[in-house]
Write an enzyme that holds these catalytic residues in place. Structure first.
Site, PDB file in Angstrom:
ATOM      1  N   GLU A 197       0.839  -1.193   0.000  1.00  0.00           N
ATOM      2  CA  GLU A 197       0.000   0.000   0.000  1.00  0.00           C
ATOM      3  C   GLU A 197       0.876   1.245   0.000  1.00  0.00           C
ATOM      4  O   GLU A 197       1.951   1.245   0.605  1.00  0.00           O
ATOM      5  CB  GLU A 197      -0.886  -0.006   1.257  1.00  0.00           C
ATOM      6  CG  GLU A 197      -1.654  -1.299   1.442  1.00  0.00           C
ATOM      7  CD  GLU A 197      -2.240  -1.487   2.835  1.00  0.00           C
ATOM      8  OE1 GLU A 197      -2.352  -0.476   3.569  1.00  0.00           O
ATOM      9  OE2 GLU A 197      -2.578  -2.626   3.187  1.00  0.00           O
ATOM     10  N   GLU A 308      -9.482   5.786   3.624  1.00  0.00           N
ATOM     11  CA  GLU A 308      -9.708   4.968   4.813  1.00  0.00           C
ATOM     12  C   GLU A 308      -9.528   5.859   6.045  1.00  0.00           C
ATOM     13  O   GLU A 308      -8.646   6.710   6.072  1.00  0.00           O
ATOM     14  CB  GLU A 308      -8.704   3.808   4.858  1.00  0.00           C
ATOM     15  CG  GLU A 308      -8.776   2.950   6.112  1.00  0.00           C
ATOM     16  CD  GLU A 308      -7.661   1.906   6.172  1.00  0.00           C
ATOM     17  OE1 GLU A 308      -7.623   1.159   7.172  1.00  0.00           O
ATOM     18  OE2 GLU A 308      -6.834   1.865   5.244  1.00  0.00           O
TER      19      GLU A 308
END
Length: 394
Positions: A197, A308
């Site tokens: 990520e 997120e």
């Protein structure tokens, strides 16, 4: 001895016992902090003080945390550059993200040849942490994660590229808000999720201020015992001497004002099998060794792009914002966005992801939402984010 003195003796003994326990606990915590700092921080050749209060240590390349890994420890690694995906033209990439993108190096500072910049972790960082031994890791703390993402699945993926709009969303203490790309294989349910990520984040637990920061993350067991942010555990191999994972990035977009984007690409080098990270116009930051992974040793099964947040509120919803803190419907210069969604296929070619292939997911659309679209100038793109707690998000 009278009952009064017996009670008094018991009371004094209890207080002394608690004081000794507290002192022992503090000493134990202090020793655990020192041990953790010794694991994370490596001896610097040069130290740079960033204007935002960060300390950047220039560490000899082979002294960085990644080389604590048994499989890398004794390797004489030659820094052969990776093969770029076919169709990626560095000279045509005009997105923001040159080597002056970070505050610590904006004045021209850089680490000496043969060293790499590592953000120093201090005692102050660990004293703020909810769990010292899990500092730098996601999960394991019972907090709720909420998402607004676009994703593709159903093929073999060997990389992803996108331009991420940079903001500095307001976040509550010990919560974070981020915008990133995920490349994954396996599943969370089976505890075999592999993930790499990268993007930007505001993280009040991990850092000492609320600036947005460049970051990377990895795991191979669904965030249980492996992986971490940046270089906070052995894993990511830093190769760039002017851009550091975890350091603050600049400039930042403003509401109804100028917009700034961070180009991010993560792809699997066909020669080494390592997953490389680049930003801006072809600036290599470093790589996650193939040996870290199980499923990602071969390829990714899914690509996700989006936002997120962590919600630690027990009563009601957090006020932590995602993206710009505004909903997708507000559009350009007001809502945060990702543009130019691309993937690398099995023959290492870079392609635009067709909007028809993109799926949306928002678990709390009244708090944070997403809207995917396509246009001539932004290609496949989406707006995302929201304010968190509001009249319709409670």
């Amino acid at each position: 001895m009278s009952m009064f003195f017996l009670v008094l003796l018991f009371f004094v003994t209890s207080i002394l016992s608690r004081a000794i326990e507290n002192q022992t606990s503090e000493l134990d915590k202090s020793s655990r902090i020192r041990a953790q700092l010794e694991k994370i921080n490596k001896p610097p050749v040069k130290t740079i003080n960033s204007p935002d209060g960060d300390i950047i240590d220039c560490v000899l390349f082979h002294d960085q945390p990644a080389f604590d890994l048994p499989e890398l420890k004794d390797q004489n690694i030659t820094l052969e550059p990776p093969e770029w995906p076919v169709g990626y033209n560095i000279s045509e990439d005009t997105s923001a993200g040159d080597e002056n993108i970070q505050l610590w190096s904006a004045s021209g500072e850089e680490c000496p040849e043969g060293t790499v910049p590592i953000l120093r972790t201090t005692e102050q960082h660990l004293l703020r942490a909810s769990n010292i031994t899990r500092f730098g890791r996601k999960g394991g703390d019972g907090s709720r994660h909420e998402y607004a993402i676009a994703y593709v699945t159903g093929e073999q993926y060997f990389g992803a590229r996108t331009d991420i709009n940079i903001w500095a969303p307001k976040t509550n203490d010990l919560e974070f808000s981020l915008a990133q790309v995920w490349l994954t294989s396996g599943t969370f349910e089976d505890k075999n999720l592999n993930s790499v990520e990268a993007g930007w984040q505001v993280n009040n637990e991990l850092y000492l201020n609320k600036n947005p920061r460049l970051f990377g993350y990895w795991t191979r067991d669904a965030y249980q015992t492996t992986g971490c942010y940046n270089t906070l555990c052995p894993g990511f191999v830093q190769t760039n001497k002017r851009v550091a994972l975890g350091a603050a990035i600049t400039p930042i977009s403003s509401y109804n004002g100028k917009q700034f984007t961070l180009n991010v690409m993560v792809w699997k080098d066909p020669k080494s099998g390592n997953w490389w990270l680049s930003i801006g116009s072809g600036i290599l930051i470093g790589y996650w060794p193939s040996s870290l992974f199980t499923g990602l040793k071969s390829h990714a099964e899914k690509i996700e792009f989006g936002g997120e947040i962590v919600n630690r509120e027990v009563n009601g919803h957090t006020t932590t914002k995602m993206g710009s803190g505004h909903f997708p419907e507000e559009g350009f210069r007001k809502a945060a966005y990702f543009k130019n969604l691309n993937f690398v296929n099995s023959v290492k070619q870079l392609f635009t992801i067709p909007v028809s292939k993109v799926q949306e997911y928002a678990d709390r659309p009244n708090c944070y939402d997403i809207k995917v679209s396509s246009s001539k100038y932004l290609n496949t793109h989406f707006y995302f984010g929201g304010p968190g707690k509001s009249p319709k998000c409670i």
